[in-house]
Write a protein that holds these residues in place. Structure first.
Motif, PDB file in Angstrom:
ATOM      1  N   GLY A 154      66.030 -49.565  28.155  1.00  0.00           N
ATOM      2  CA  GLY A 154      64.766 -50.228  28.402  1.00  0.00           C
ATOM      3  C   GLY A 154      64.910 -51.195  29.559  1.00  0.00           C
ATOM      4  N   VAL A 155      63.815 -51.525  30.209  1.00  0.00           N
ATOM      5  CA  VAL A 155      63.877 -52.445  31.341  1.00  0.00           C
ATOM      6  C   VAL A 155      64.421 -53.799  30.896  1.00  0.00           C
ATOM      7  N   ASP A 156      64.009 -54.267  29.728  1.00  0.00           N
ATOM      8  CA  ASP A 156      64.481 -55.568  29.242  1.00  0.00           C
ATOM      9  C   ASP A 156      65.986 -55.565  29.008  1.00  0.00           C
ATOM     10  N   GLY A 157      66.498 -54.472  28.463  1.00  0.00           N
ATOM     11  CA  GLY A 157      67.936 -54.386  28.227  1.00  0.00           C
ATOM     12  C   GLY A 157      68.732 -54.396  29.518  1.00  0.00           C
ATOM     13  N   LEU A 158      68.255 -53.687  30.531  1.00  0.00           N
ATOM     14  CA  LEU A 158      68.927 -53.688  31.827  1.00  0.00           C
ATOM     15  C   LEU A 158      68.897 -55.081  32.454  1.00  0.00           C
ATOM     16  N   ARG A 159      67.756 -55.750  32.338  1.00  0.00           N
ATOM     17  CA  ARG A 159      67.657 -57.110  32.877  1.00  0.00           C
ATOM     18  C   ARG A 159      68.677 -58.047  32.236  1.00  0.00           C
TER      19      ARG A 159
END
Length: 483
Positions: A374-379
């Motif tokens: 997910g984008v949040d996890g990558l961030r």
């Protein structure tokens, strides 16, 4: 037909059996990677000496091959997937990326044309458009606008494609006809990646026509020096065709000042390419997007998902403002590639977007990575690396023996022992020979400096703390040995 079905069935059974063994091997490797010597201790030709001089005449089992992988190949591996790897730049992997590569290999797609596998092309379009949104890139890099993105094998290839497109635009697509290449000039900073110079050579512009622009005290390209060089070349009757700016230089992670460089390129109608190989991933985080200030001036842009976005090599994301300028530069259509879908003009044929004709289904692994984290996890992974870098900097500043020799940007620190270069060189040798970590070096303002890059998928605070303690111990031992 029955024979073919039988062959397929046997192949599937073999893959299931041997694939499980291979995945178990990879799983165990990742578990033990932190304990292995990060830098291979072997000498040149050690691996060659351990391998048979002739290929086997009879089939060998996967079990036998995996045993040799352990005994003969693994000792010669430098462990880029170790959490104690801090050298050069990351070449990150992750479990979803490994699975994506496996699935891509199993499908065995040749995605040169839309017609040869529509999913290969259309998934790539969608995922690259996701990245425009994820990194907040200019909308002209989206496929819904005049531009679009494509996955290249490396930033070196992306940089070459940008040079070629800039060359062709500057010569009205006539450089292959009128021999004007010797009048073309290109520009990049003295801190730019070596692939820029190679691209200029390969594109036929020639190294003598590459202007290496000086940098400021923060190792960023000087806009005034760039403007002066372009103006001098134009007065001499030359044709400026390409400027290569860098967001995150290899040596120091310096960010060239795009707000000043961009208008210069627009004024002189010179193609502006921005190479953000590792740093680009940082733009996942809104608070770090200043690295892309004024990116709207760029004609092309690339970053490596295979560095800091936890995706196996090779996976460079390359975007262009105007896709027609790129495809007109690279398109050649022999009869055997003609088909109804391409002729209709309603599909994308990515073979026109890069140097090779053939292309793998690279988008599959990037798709798995983005969906799995997910984008949040990558961030959060990027933010953790940036925070660990800040901690390392605080430890360095508290030890009077060391000095930081370049502005710290994102996740890279350049530092050295105070005093002559020989002491820092000896420290690097001792650190890497220990096997406990791996650092690389650069030379800044004539001084030898160590580079510590915190970006490996599995690196956590304990690994950075351990690295710092080891650096301190080895520095102490050197000082004691020197008396």
């Amino acid at each position: 037909m029955a024979t073919q079905n039988k062959k397929s069935r046997l192949a599937a059974q073999q893959l299931l059996r041997d694939g499980q063994s291979a995945l178990e091997w990879i799983s165990k490797y990742l578990e033990r990677a932190p304990e292995l010597p990060v830098l291979s201790p072997l000498k040149p030709r050690d691996i060659l000496a351990s391998l048979p001089a002739h290929a086997p005449s009879q089939p060998e089992t996967t079990a036998e091959i995996l045993r040799d992988l352990d005994n003969k190949i693994l000792p010669g591996i430098t462990h880029w997937q170790s959490p104690n790897y801090f050298a050069y730049f990351p070449a990150n992997s992750s479990p979803p990326s490994v699975l994506g590569d496996l699935l891509s290999s199993g499908l065995g797609v040749q995605g040169m044309l839309w017609a040869t596998s529509p999913s290969c092309t259309e998934l790539e379009i969608r995922v690259l458009d996701w990245l425009v949104e994820m990194l907040d890139l200019p909308q002209h890099f989206s496929s819904t606008s005049t531009g679009g993105g494509v996955i290249q094998d490396s930033a070196s290839s992306a940089n070459l494609c940008a040079v070629l497109a800039g060359r062709e635009r500057a010569t009205h697509f006539a450089s292959n006809e009128d021999g004007c290449n010797q009048r073309l000039t290109a520009y990049t900073s003295i801190q730019a990646h070596s692939s820029m110079e190679k691209a200029i050579k390969v594109a036929g512009i020639g190294r003598k026509n590459l202007r290496n622009i000086e940098v400021d005290e923060a190792f960023r390209m000087k806009p005034a020096a760039l403007a002066r060089a372009i103006e001098e070349d134009k007065r001499a009757g030359r044709i400026p065709c390409f400027v290569g700016a860098t967001v995150g230089t290899t040596s120091t992670m310096a960010v060239d000042p795009l707000p000043e460089i961009g208008p210069i390129c627009r004024e002189h109608d010179v193609w502006l390419h921005v190479d953000a190989a590792m740093a680009g991933t940082a733009a996942l985080c809104p608070e770090l997007r200043t690295i892309h200030d004024a990116l709207e001036h760029a004609d092309s842009y690339c970053f490596d998902a295979h560095k800091w976005m936890f995706t196996n090599f090779d996976c460079t994301c390359f975007f262009v403002r105007d896709r027609k300028q790129l495809t007109e530069t690279l398109t050649i259509t022999p009869e055997y590639l003609r088909n109804a879908a391409s002729a209709s003009g309603s599909v994308v044929d990515f073979r026109d977007w890069h140097i090779p004709l053939g292309r793998r289904f690279r988008a599959l692994k990037l798709w798995l990575v983005i969906r799995s984290y997910g984008v949040d996890g990558l961030r959060e992974m990027v933010r953790s690396h940036v925070q660990l870098t800040k901690e390392f900097v605080s430890w360095l500043r508290a030890d009077s023996r060391f000095e930081i020799v370049a502005p710290v940007s994102l996740n890279l620190v350049c530092f050295r022992l105070k005093g002559p270069d020989g002491t820092t060189e000896a420290l690097l040798e001792k650190l890497n020979a220990s096997g406990k970590l791996f650092l690389s070096h650069t030379r800044l303002n004539g001084q030898f400096a160590l580079r510590l890059c915190i970006a490996q998928t599995y690196t956590e605070q304990e690994h950075v703390r351990s690295a710092w303690e080891h650096i301190q111990r080895q520095a102490t031992e050197l000082a004691m040995a020197a008396g």
